[in-house]
Structures are given as C-alpha cells and as structure tokens.
Write an enzyme that holds these catalytic residues in place. Structure first.
Site, PDB file in Angstrom:
ATOM      1  N   ASP A 200      17.774  -2.264   1.910  1.00 34.51           N
ATOM      2  CA  ASP A 200      16.385  -2.277   2.349  1.00 34.51           C
ATOM      3  C   ASP A 200      16.353  -2.190   3.871  1.00 34.51           C
ATOM      4  O   ASP A 200      17.288  -2.615   4.558  1.00 34.51           O
ATOM      5  CB  ASP A 200      15.705  -3.577   1.875  1.00 34.51           C
ATOM      6  N   SER A 267       4.723  -2.677  -3.069  1.00 30.38           N
ATOM      7  CA  SER A 267       4.244  -1.967  -1.882  1.00 30.38           C
ATOM      8  C   SER A 267       4.222  -0.463  -2.106  1.00 30.38           C
ATOM      9  O   SER A 267       3.597   0.272  -1.345  1.00 30.38           O
ATOM     10  CB  SER A 267       5.116  -2.307  -0.672  1.00 30.38           C
ATOM     11  N   TYR A 268       4.918   0.024  -3.134  1.00 34.19           N
ATOM     12  CA  TYR A 268       4.825   1.436  -3.531  1.00 34.19           C
ATOM     13  C   TYR A 268       5.001   1.504  -5.047  1.00 34.19           C
ATOM     14  O   TYR A 268       5.724   0.691  -5.642  1.00 34.19           O
ATOM     15  CB  TYR A 268       5.859   2.309  -2.803  1.00 34.19           C
ATOM     16  N   TYR A 269       4.334   2.477  -5.658  1.00 31.15           N
ATOM     17  CA  TYR A 269       4.213   2.507  -7.117  1.00 31.15           C
ATOM     18  C   TYR A 269       5.250   3.415  -7.776  1.00 31.15           C
ATOM     19  O   TYR A 269       4.942   4.438  -8.365  1.00 31.15           O
ATOM     20  CB  TYR A 269       2.788   2.890  -7.515  1.00 31.15           C
ATOM     21  N   HIS A 270       6.494   2.996  -7.649  1.00 27.75           N
ATOM     22  CA  HIS A 270       7.628   3.570  -8.357  1.00 27.75           C
ATOM     23  C   HIS A 270       8.552   2.389  -8.609  1.00 27.75           C
ATOM     24  O   HIS A 270       8.946   1.696  -7.659  1.00 27.75           O
ATOM     25  CB  HIS A 270       8.328   4.642  -7.510  1.00 27.75           C
ATOM     26  N   HIS A 272      11.066  -0.391  -8.780  1.00 22.83           N
ATOM     27  CA  HIS A 272      12.257  -0.730  -8.021  1.00 22.83           C
ATOM     28  C   HIS A 272      12.508  -2.225  -8.139  1.00 22.83           C
ATOM     29  O   HIS A 272      11.593  -3.017  -8.358  1.00 22.83           O
ATOM     30  CB  HIS A 272      12.117  -0.318  -6.551  1.00 22.83           C
TER      31      HIS A 272
END
Length: 336
Positions: A200, A267-270, A272
């Site tokens: 990250d 925070s993002y739509y995939h 993880h």
C-alpha cells in the site's frame, strides 16, 4: 477552485488519521539541494508547485497534506517523514550534527541534524487533482451511517455504478500490468481465484513493523463486501492462505502476526483485502469500517447471502456525496 489559490497564505488544520488510500498517483521525489533538473521530471514537478492551502497535518503520523497548483492545474502534495530504521541508529547518532537545546539534571534535549541520506521525506503527488481529491484529504467531521439492504439497492448501489469507472481505472492498470509492475510481490493469475499482492502507498517498505499490503482480486465484477456470497468463499480463502504464505516468505511474518480485513465502505469499488502487521495501528482498521477477513468467511459459511441482507454501519465524511444522498433520502439527520 484554482482562483482561490494564494501562494503565501497557509491554513493549518487539526490533526487527523492519514486516510486509508492515496489513489495510486504516487511520485517519489528526491530533493537535489533545491535545484530543478530538466531531465528529472519529478524534481521539476515539485519546483513548479505553488502552495494554496495546508489541508491538514498530523503530528502523530509526521505528515502534512498540501493543496496547490502545478502549471495552472490543481495538485496535492503529501509529505511524510520516514520512520527511523534500526540498522541506521548507529550512523544516525555518530554522523549527525548535534546542538544542545536544554539541560536539567540527568535530562538533556538536543536538535539533531541527520545526514541527507537518513532524512528522506516520502513525497506523494496527485496531479491534476479534482475537487473531490482535495476534499478527501481535508479535515472534516464524520457521521456513522446505517445502511439496510433496501438502502443499498436504492441509494448506495446507484451511487457506486455512477462513479465506479473513473474510480478504479488505476486498479485495472495494475491488473493489466500497465503500471506498478515492479511493486507486485506476489500474484496468483487465476482469473476466478487469483489476485495481486503489493505494498500500500502508506507503507515505505523499509520497516516491517508498519507493514501494509493490498491484495487486489482479478475478478472485475466484485465491487465491495455487499457483492460477496458463499460462491466467493474459495476466492477469499485463496487470498487468505496465499497472502499469508507470501508474507511469511517475503517478510518472515507468520499468520498469527497479521491482520487481514476488508473495508466497507471501501475507498474504491473493486474488491481488495488489506494485510497489516497486527501490532501496527493502521489507519482505517477501526471496527466501524474494517471487517476481518476470517469473520467475513465465517459469516458467508453461516449465511450465503449475509452481506446482501445484513444492515451495515460505516462512517462518511461531511462532504461525501454518498452522505448527501442518505440525507436527501431522509435516512440520516446531520447538521447541514
């Protein structure tokens, strides 16, 4: 937003935890005694940065978030002091300039000026930056949202579908090997069960005590925790097991020293999965947002539709568009 910039006006803000994700627009920049070199794009970018406003700073994290402009376009610069490494302590103490600041009995305080190679500052640049990017890193109040399965279908899902394309393009760049290829530390290429594991952006990869890795799945139709069913248990188990094995081989950390979790809202739509060292008080690991991967798997074993039907709770910041949609639907009472 650009017209409000003032190069000589800085606005300090209160301390706040560093946000969980810095959206992959990273540029590591080494300062060369304040001189711009034409052949070094990263240096020239910073030399052209005009400060508008300090969005927030954290004494705890030794970081500061700055909004400004580069070539007339909005930009964000994030400065973070790197942690002191154990193997550099001897050189740090013997090779630094020291100035006495205070002495009282057995106590004394010094100002230590470390050698340049031991005083690096990690620098992240987002350029061009949208208004949304700027708002994300500015200190704001947060509110706890209650989301029923009906709320997800009627409020959250339309919001996700509208914003998802631009929100995950950088993820597809990684999966397609168009970016950050050298940062991938492990990959299972299986299209259904596979994932890539990489550091990250919050981790400088120098100190294993604050280890922070992200496992990004190859499947592109899983947006978040809400999409998971019992059919995804093999995928989650594969990430859990192989992620732990890869971390053990690379960093010598056993599974008992790791924390694996999924954010909701992410925070993002995939889909993880976050892997951090257990002792590390990682940003975003609070109970209101982080769901342990082991618990997710157990919940899906007990109820195949658990995350499609269960009422979920999560924090949203004051300027978050999703918060405004919950408020407009009468599902949240907050100060205007």
């Amino acid at each position: 937003m650009a017209q409000h910039c003032n190069k000589r006006k800085y606005n300090g803000v209160e301390n706040e935890e560093i946000l969980e994700n810095i959206k992959r627009a990273k540029t590591d920049i080494a300062e060369d005694h304040g001189k711009c070199e034409k052949e070094d794009e990263s240096n020239s970018v910073l030399c052209g940065f005009q400060i508008c406003k300090v969005l927030r700073h954290s004494e705890r994290e030794k970081s500061i978030y700055v909004h400004g402009q580069i070539k007339g376009q909005d930009a964000l610069v994030i400065l973070e002091k790197n942690p002191i490494q154990k193997n550099s302590v001897e050189e740090l103490l013997s090779g630094s300039k020291v100035k006495l600041k205070m002495k009282n009995d057995i106590y004394s305080t010094y100002q230590l000026q470390a050698p340049p190679h031991l005083s690096d500052i990690k620098t992240t640049v987002m350029w061009p930056a949208s208004k949304k990017n700027v708002n994300k890193f500015q200190h704001q109040d947060s509110f706890l949202v209650e989301e029923t399965k009906e709320d997800y279908v009627n409020i959250t899902l339309p919001y996700i579908l509208k914003k998802r394309g631009s929100n995950v393009q950088w993820v597809y760049n990684i999966l397609d090997k168009k970016a950050e290829v050298d940062r991938i530390i492990y990959e299972d290429p299986d299209p259904k069960l596979g994932f890539v594991l990489l550091p990250d952006m919050k981790w400088n990869q120098k100190n294993v005590d604050d280890l922070y890795l992200i496992a990004i799945v190859h499947q592109r139709n899983i947006k978040s925790l809400r999409d998971l069913t019992s059919a995804h248990i093999p995928l989650l188990m594969n990430i859990f097991r192989k992620g732990q094995e890869a971390i053990l081989m690379r960093y010598n950390l056993p599974a008992s020293k790791l924390r694996a979790f999924i954010h909701y809202q992410p925070s993002y739509y995939h889909l993880h999965v976050h892997f951090t060292k257990l002792d590390y008080d990682a940003p975003g690991c609070g109970v209101e947002r982080a769901h342990l991967l082991a618990n997710v798997i157990q919940n899906l074993c007990a109820d195949p539709e658990y995350y499609k039907t269960w009422t979920m709770y999560f924090p949203l910041r004051k300027t978050d568009h999703l918060l405004n949609k919950f408020r407009a639907a009468g599902r949240l009472e907050t100060p205007a």
